[in-house]
Scaffold this active site. Structure first.
Site, PDB file in Angstrom:
ATOM      1  N   ASP A   1      -9.936   1.802  -4.981  1.00 33.29           N
ATOM      2  CA  ASP A   1      -9.649   3.168  -4.309  1.00 33.29           C
ATOM      3  C   ASP A   1     -10.461   4.127  -5.167  1.00 33.29           C
ATOM      4  O   ASP A   1     -10.882   5.390  -4.806  1.00 33.29           O
ATOM      5  CB  ASP A   1      -8.195   3.473  -4.585  1.00 33.29           C
TER       6      ASP A   1
ATOM      7  N   ASP B   1       0.891  -1.279   0.073  1.00 32.33           N
ATOM      8  CA  ASP B   1      -0.056  -0.083   0.023  1.00 32.33           C
ATOM      9  C   ASP B   1       0.735   1.401   0.120  1.00 32.33           C
ATOM     10  O   ASP B   1       1.919   1.359   0.688  1.00 32.33           O
ATOM     11  CB  ASP B   1      -0.752   0.040   1.277  1.00 32.33           C
TER      12      ASP B   1
ATOM     13  N   HIS C   1       4.728   4.321  -3.210  1.00 31.08           N
ATOM     14  CA  HIS C   1       5.715   5.104  -3.730  1.00 31.08           C
ATOM     15  C   HIS C   1       6.170   6.221  -2.450  1.00 31.08           C
ATOM     16  O   HIS C   1       6.986   6.861  -2.732  1.00 31.08           O
ATOM     17  CB  HIS C   1       5.040   5.987  -4.841  1.00 31.08           C
TER      18      HIS C   1
END
Length: 1530
Positions: A625, A524, A527
């Site tokens: 999402d 999750d 980045h």
């Protein structure tokens, strides 16, 4: 199974941390040296365990060993470090020079995991069909199976669970309060634990055939995590991260500002509590800039206390002497040193620098006051700079606040919140604190409780840096760039476990627990996860589950940054979302980009370069999402969107609710409802089955996706049919079956949902076996959707009409155009009922004729090692053995088969093949096509004009076969190609490039191998460099009708002949050698005596072509006239005798032949038919006068001893338009005092530097650029070599003559070879060497010292002293002439002054006539360059570098210690690297004649030249012998 090998090239200073290289377990990785490293000792290290006994440790590297499959030692181009890939994961490599001190390159490779379903059936990554579920919506654990059955029955084979751990107060699926506790929503008061979850996961694998992955959340925790309260060091707060203090103060005041707006306190300034207009946003800007931010004086955190520092300065300098002004330090060195605790005005300066800059003895009466004043002024300036920087940041802060407010309150595309409330604050809180209702006082930052003011986690839009935005190096929180999650706290790991032991250990347990249960992780917020933390935790997970499947969704907007994460973490799939496409064309592009090779791709060999990869994709129709596609597009787009995703050649997936047509976002935070369960008997609010939503279609699509991957449908083509319709083809290269799916997307609600309208017909290349599925979404009734309070329900008034596995004639959607023909090559399909929201998938096979053609093609190429099967699955059997045909060909035949430039082919009435949009190929033979095709194949460049030419027609196949059929010696091969290519006309045109390449590439490889086998062991066992150079022998030597070899003596046995097809008579059939292609390839200009014999040792003797060498030597012997052999052969009857050096090169080759060939001295007894028994004779037929070769040799030497002087026959413009009248007078002889050969005049040039001026404009026509008359250094060396050798032969009674007759003072006497040899030996150094100590005043012609003269006795006397690359030739053929130390000095000078990247400068650059750029077509007034006058006045020629390097090797053995010799070997190898590169990259597969200065391309040079390749091959031969002798290798 064929062993798969990938070659990774190591290039100097290439660090590939952002380049992705993907591998599979069981493959072998070969590290090979790039060109710049091939002469270096390189060590390679990797952290991939070398064997199964080692466990992976990221920081433990193992050195790999070098290996080679060839016996050649002259170069390292074929060396490799092998590594068997054993384990999945991310691995690093680096390489160093021999000392191992510094990395000179590095990179990563990622190995994909091996995944197994029930009964250990393999799950390929491309087969994955995954569905995401929110774990909190599954309800109590006891109800999970019934709800997960929906996923199972929908034929998903992988399930993605959001975190199952105890969630925090926000109820967000990703805000975990306790990472090591199962959620109480799941346990629901029971005693269920993660062990029960593990059992279910294993049951799902074994019984359902479904793997499971879960999210791992490493970068944040819920704000109410109990362990965080006990361990506040785990978060970023103003205590452990004081750089955040200004951000915290700003946040508190912005929060107060929000509350004031909510209470209406700023209405008077145009800012009411309800914000819905641009003017409100502008009012915010004004208020912040004018009223809020200035009072905060946040710049003080970055400033100094001026008075305090001035006082300290005064106290500090009290007892220090002044510095003079001229010795003072620059005041710019005094800069602010940031206070690490970030107190207001707490920053400081370096007082020592202050003293050196400001404690100055000045001219004023009170120096101390003036110094204080200047210091105060300077510090004030520094503070203003700090203030201005902060104000710049605050302007960005205001801009970001305005942007966030506009989106949330005003933007029609945003949520349009409206009123500012506690729930919807104007500005979100960045820090965790609970006293926002209390007036803020900065003093609380000094309290111990400030350690719990943790910064919230979030993300930054468009940030691709991968940096920690809460670190001291970031201003993201101060500038309000972070879009925060107010329920989460950003975790502060530090750089290593000891920086925050509890956090690292806590997350380690969490990770290990998940690895024990699940088959994979979704990282999750990858980045913004500290990459070193993720590495550490993934390494721990893989120790438990080595084949962990790792996926992530990255938002870096940078492929390079994506690759950094993929490489370091070993991410196997990156999530890509079809919903991100804004129109159907973009969606088609996504499907194409992330899946498979193009349809019709070339067959690839099992050993090939490892090329950079695009990260494997997990293509989701929608992620959990994002909003429902029904909200973003239309309900009618769900089915075609799912269909397109199913056709992607990668992993695919969806989110729970999509298939049930849930028309809203199932929110990870707000939704608490439960998923429905499966009930075959019927549907309800809480239950679904096949009839619900698009589930029935999803089952068909998941089945299709998995089948395509398992069956090897690895090729893809996407066609944008029209604005809304996309057709995706998946093709199986082994069966040549295709599946074509046509999807009619619907990105917005259609005005007439059931209307088909005009749909362009679909042309199908083949036969439609079946319609796999046809489906469309239909509205069943007008019921209004009602959201259920307890269960997540979808639209019940829509459903799917579909059919599966039906014939084309049973379709409700399509029909064959005009009835159609089921067996035609192409079938056209009309769409009769294909409204928005429709999909149809066809299974296509080849028609019977095409199937038979493919069978034939595969039978053909199977003999070349291609791993192919018949369409029925069996191994094919070839009916014709190509090898047996190829082995019958001579190397002369191979010239016709492989090469032949345009001029050579024109002799037989043929020509080059022209490719439209590309141009002519360079060769008519197979190499001409392969020079293009090899790169096309490597890059899979199906768009190349050559491929288009193949698809358009069968011309190239016909050309290849027909030109070979026209020659008797290659007729059988031509017929083989004709038969091999014949089936191409019956297969779909898109497949032709693939099979044409397979046939030609396979044949080409065998042809090259046969060529090597027919040569010497040095070649056959040699490196790729040696073999490629040796092919120059085949390239340059062939039969050309307009340039025949003179007929040999009838007394010679076994002279090759060929029968004339028209008359049946036999005629001589012996190859001649072209000087260079294409300029010197046919007719009078093909065979040059000098060029032939400079190249002959390398191209014919070292390659083992002894008979051809013998015939060429004897043929030239037959044309001897005036004691010379021809400069231009012209078949003998049109020979031209205007060079002095060719005869000496010919004599050197005879010597080489005798010494290299078994019983080679028998050559001297071979009969030579003299075409010109006397100088005045006309050409006589073969056999008219025969002599032994030894007699002809002696005649040449005797003629030189007596002196040669004649005028060329047919002298004048008809013979040579550029030659002056005096230039036709030829003379040569031997200086009886020195023994040196001499000759020529200033009006002709009898050596290889033979350019005669051609420009009337510049006035150089008829003037030789380089006469080199007198005694040329290389001719003296060749003469010395010859007389020394003949003396030795005479001593052994192998040569019948011991001397030549000479005339001294009118008296005839003899000069024995021993005497001749001694004269040259005694005089050479004396006459030619220019000593390092030479007096340039006494001899002003000396330009360079420590060299050997180019000539002695030149008419242009200064030319003797010119530095040219000719003396190394003498060093090789007659090394005994040289004093070793002098020779070495001259070699070093030549290296410094003449050596270029590819060749040797033909003149020292310091010479006044030097010009290194040759352009024969350019005329002008410059005499020294017009019309290429500078041919040998600077341009860098290739062949002399061969002699230079051989000389260097020879004399290094005499002078240098072992280490020095080794270094010279390395230098020579390094020098040859560009030649290897040029060979491999040139479409001519040869080395050029010359280059312009510094190795620049020369357009007027032959792109491939015989002596260039021959002389470089000689260097490799010498290297091989030297290295093997040092290593005692036979």
């Amino acid at each position: 199974m064929i062993e798969q090998i990938r070659q990774l090239k190591l290039n100097l200073n290439e660090f590939l941390e952002t380049t992705l290289h993907s591998l599979k377990k069981g493959w072998i990785l070969h590290f090979v040296l790039g060109s710049a490293l091939q002469a270096s000792k390189v060590r390679v290290f990797t952290n991939h365990p070398p064997d199964s006994s080692k466990t992976f440790n990221r920081n433990e590297f193992y050195e790999l060993n070098w290996a080679s499959n060839v016996k050649s030692k002259c170069d390292t181009s074929d060396n490799f470090c092998p590594l068997l890939i054993r384990q999945a994961g991310s691995y690093q490599y680096y390489f160093t020079h021999q000392d191992g001190l510094k990395e000179i390159g590095s990179g990563y490779f990622v190995v994909e995991p091996t995944l197994y379903l029930k009964s250990d059936s393999l799950l390929l990554l491309d087969c994955i069909t995954i569905q995401t579920v929110l774990s909190k919506c599954l309800g109590p654990f006891s109800e999970w199976e019934s709800r997960l059955s929906v996923t199972k029955n929908s034929l998903y084979n992988m399930l993605h669970f959001t975190p199952m751990q105890e969630l925090g107060g926000s109820n967000s699926s990703y805000s975990i309060a306790n990472q090591n506790k199962l959620s109480s929503r799941i346990t629901a008061g029971s005693d269920k634990t993660f062990d029960d979850v593990s059992e279910l996961v294993e049951k799902m694998r074994q019984e359902w055939g479904m793997l499971s992955v879960t999210d791992v959340v490493w970068n944040h925790t819920s704000f109410d995590s109990e362990w965080l309260k006990k361990h506040p060091e785990c978060g970023y707060n103003p205590i452990n991260s004081p750089h955040l203090r200004p951000s915290f103060i700003l946040d508190r005041h912005l929060n107060q500002f929000s509350r004031d707006v909510m209470k209406g306190r700023w209405e008077s300034k145009g800012l009411p509590p309800v914000i819905n207009a641009d003017s409100h946003v502008q009012a915010i800007c004004q208020i912040l800039q004018d009223h809020i931010l200035p009072d905060l004086k946040l710049w003080q955190f970055y400033q100094v206390d001026v008075s305090k520092i001035v006082d300290n300065f005064v106290a500090h300098v009290k007892d220090i002497q002044y510095t003079n002004e001229e010795d003072a330090m620059d005041t710019s060195k005094v800069i602010i040193i940031q206070d690490p605790t970030f107190k207001r005005l707490g920053s400081t300066v370096d007082m020592d620098i202050v003293v050196k800059s400001f404690h100055i003895k000045r001219s004023s009466e009170n120096d101390i006051l003036e110094n204080q004043s200047k210091l105060k002024l300077h510090l004030g300036g520094l503070n203003r700079e700090a203030e201005n920087k902060v104000k710049e940041d605050l302007q960005l802060t205001v801009n970001n606040v305005m942007s966030q407010v506009y989106y949330h309150f005003v933007d029609p595309k945003g949520p349009c919140v409206g009123k500012v409330t506690d729930e919807h604050m104007l500005v979100p809180k960045y820090f965790l604190y609970e006293d926002e209702h209390v007036d803020f006082n900065e003093s609380i930052l000094e309290n111990v409780g400030a350690c719990r003011f943790h910064v919230h986690h979030g993300w930054i839009m468009g940030d691709s840096s991968g940096q920690d935005f809460a670190s001291p190096n970031s201003k993201a929180y101060f500038r309000r760039e972070v879009i925060v999650w107010g329920d989460s706290v950003k975790l502060r790991y530090g750089k290593k476990p000891t920086d925050c032991p509890f956090l690292w250990n806590h997350m380690l347990k969490y990770t290990e627990m998940n690895a024990k249960i699940f088959h994979g992780f979704r990282i999750d917020n990858c980045h913004s996860t500290p990459i070193h933390v993720a590495e550490y935790l993934l390494d721990a997970a893989r120790r438990i589950r080595p084949d962990l499947y790792v996926i992530a969704e990255l938002f870096t907007d940078s492929e390079q940054m994506d690759n950094t994460y993929v490489n370091r973490l070993g991410i196997n799939s990156l999530i890509r979302e079809a919903l991100n496409a804004h129109e159907s064309h973009e969606e088609g592009r996504l499907v194409y980009r992330y899946g498979g090779d193009p349809v019709g791709s070339f067959l690839q060999p099992p050993i090939r370069p490892l090329t950079p990869s695009v990260t494997h994709a997990l293509m989701m129709d929608v992620t959990h999402d994002n909003p429902s596609p029904i909200e973003k597009r239309s309900v009618y787009d769900l089915l075609p969107n799912a269909g397109l995703v199913a056709m992607a050649n990668c992993a695919s997936g969806s989110s729970r609710g999509y298939d049930e047509l849930v028309p809203h976002h199932i929110h990870v935070v707000n939704d608490d409802r439960l998923y429905t369960s499966w009930n075959d008997e019927g549907c309800s609010e809480s239950q679904v089955n096949h009839s619900s939503g698009i589930i029935a279609a999803r089952i068909a699509l998941n089945n299709l996706h998995q089948t395509l991957a398992y069956a090897g449908f690895s090729q893809i083509y996407v066609d944008q049919v029209d604005q809304c319709i996309v057709a995706v083809t998946r093709h199986c290269p082994s069966s040549h079956q295709s599946v074509i799916m046509v999807a009619r997307t619907c990105f917005s609600n259609p005005s007439n949902p059931g209307y088909t309208g005009y749909v362009p017909p679909l042309c199908i290349p083949g036969v439609v076996d079946e319609i796999i599925v046809e489906a469309k979404l239909v509205q069943k009734n007008e019921c209004t959707f009602k959201k259920n309070d307890k269960f997540i329900n979808g639209l019940s008034n829509y459903g799917v009409e579909m059919q599966e596995h039906i014939s084309l004639f049973s379709s409700n959607m399509v029909e064959l155009t005009d009835g159609g023909d089921m067996n035609s090559a192409v079938q056209e399909v009309d769409f009769t009922d294909f409204p928005p929201g429709s999909i149809i998938a066809f299974r296509i096979s080849l028609n019977p004729v095409a199937r038979m053609a493919v069978q034939s093609l595969r039978s053909c190429i199977s003999q070349f090692g291609y791993r192919v099967r018949t369409l029925s699955g069996n191994s094919p059997h070839s009916n014709c053995d190509f090898m047996s045909i190829a082995e019958k060909l001579t190397l002369g035949d191979m010239n016709l088969v492989l090469y032949r430039c345009e001029n050579e082919e024109n002799d037989d009435g043929g020509g080059l093949y022209n490719i439209p949009e590309h141009g002519n190929m360079v060769y008519c033979g197979v190499q001409g096509i392969m020079s293009l095709l090899s790169n096309i194949n490597k890059n899979n460049d199906l768009g190349h004009p050559l491929c288009e030419n193949l698809r358009q027609g069968d011309w190239m196949a016909g050309y290849t076969a027909d030109r070979l059929k026209s020659h008797s010696s290659t007729k059988q091969l031509g017929k083989w190609f004709e038969n091999a290519f014949s089936p191409l006309k019956d297969i779909p045109r898109y497949l032709i490039p693939c099979y044409f390449d397979a046939i030609l590439s396979g044949a080409y490889a065998i042809l090259l191998d046969v060529c090597a086998k027919k040569m010497s062991l040095f070649v056959y066992q040699g490196s790729s460099f040696v073999k490629t150079l040796a092919l120059g022998s085949v390239q340059m030597c062939g039969i050309v009708q307009t340039a025949p070899l003179p007929k040999l003596s009838p007394a010679l046995p076994d002279v090759p002949t060929i029968s004339d097809e028209d008359t049946g008579k036999k005629k001589q059939n012996i190859i001649t050698m072209a000087a260079g292609l294409p300029h010197f390839s046919s007719g009078f200009m093909r065979s040059w005596g000098r060029d032939t014999f400079i190249a002959l040792r390398g191209l014919l003797l070292l390659t083992g072509r002894f008979d051809e060498a013998k015939y060429i030597i004897l043929a030239f012997a037959g044309t001897v006239r005036h004691g010379l052999i021809p400069n231009l052969l012209g078949g003998g009857q049109h020979a031209r005798y205007n060079c002095r050096d060719a005869v000496w090169w010919w004599l050197q080759c005879i010597q080489d032949y005798c010494s290299m060939v078994p019983d080679g001295t028998q050559l001297l007894k071979c009969k030579v038919s003299r075409m010109y028994p006397s100088d005045s004779d006309e050409a006589q037929p073969a056999g008219f006068v025969d002599q032994e070769l030894s007699e002809v040799i002696q005649e040449c030497l005797q003629r030189h001893a007596h002196g040669i002087s004649f005028r060329e026959r047919h002298a004048g413009p008809g013979l040579d338009i550029n030659m002056s009248d005096k230039g036709f007078n030829v003379s040569a002889g031997i200086d009886h005092q020195t023994g040196f050969p001499f000759g020529g005049s200033e009006w002709n040039c009898g050596t290889w530097m033979d350019k005669v001026g051609e420009s009337d404009w510049a006035g150089n026509r008829g003037q030789p650029a380089t006469p080199r008359d007198g005694s040329a250094v290389e001719i003296v060396g060749l003469c010395k070599s010859t007389v020394r050798w003949l003396k030795e032969l005479n001593d052994k009674d192998q040569y019948p003559y011991s001397c030549v007759q000479i005339c001294i003072d009118g008296k005839q006497c003899s000069m024995t070879f021993a005497e001749w040899d001694k004269k040259i030996q005694l005089n050479f150094e004396k006459k030619f060497f220019i000593n390092e100590n030479a007096d340039t005043e006494a001899d002003k012609l000396i330009n360079q010292k420590g060299i050997y003269k180019d000539t002695v006795g030149a008419t242009q006397f200064w030319a003797d002293y010119q530095l040219r690359p000719n003396y190394p030739i003498t060093m090789v053929v007659a090394p005994e002439l040289f004093t070793a130390t002098n020779a070495w000095a001259a070699i070093k000078t030549a290296e410094e002054k003449l050596l270029g990247p590819f060749g040797m400068k033909t003149l020292d650059k310091s010479d006044w006539v030097y010009n290194g750029v040759y352009d024969n077509g350019r005329d002008g007034t410059d005499k020294n360059s017009a019309r290429g006058f500078n041919y040998h006045l600077g341009p860098e020629w290739i062949w002399p570098i061969g002699y230079f390097l051989r000389a260097k090797l020879h004399f290094s053995k005499l002078l240098l210690p072992v280490t020095g010799q080794a270094e010279v070997i390395r230098q020579v190898q390094q020098t040859l690297i560009p030649h290897h590169q040029a060979l491999e990259s040139s479409p001519w597969r040869g080395l050029p004649e010359l280059t312009n200065e510094n190795g620049a391309y020369c357009k007027d040079s032959c792109p491939t030249q015989a002596w260039s390749m021959g002389c470089i091959l000689e260097v490799l031969y010498d290297l091989d012998k030297i290295i093997k002798s040092k290593e005692n290798i036979d």
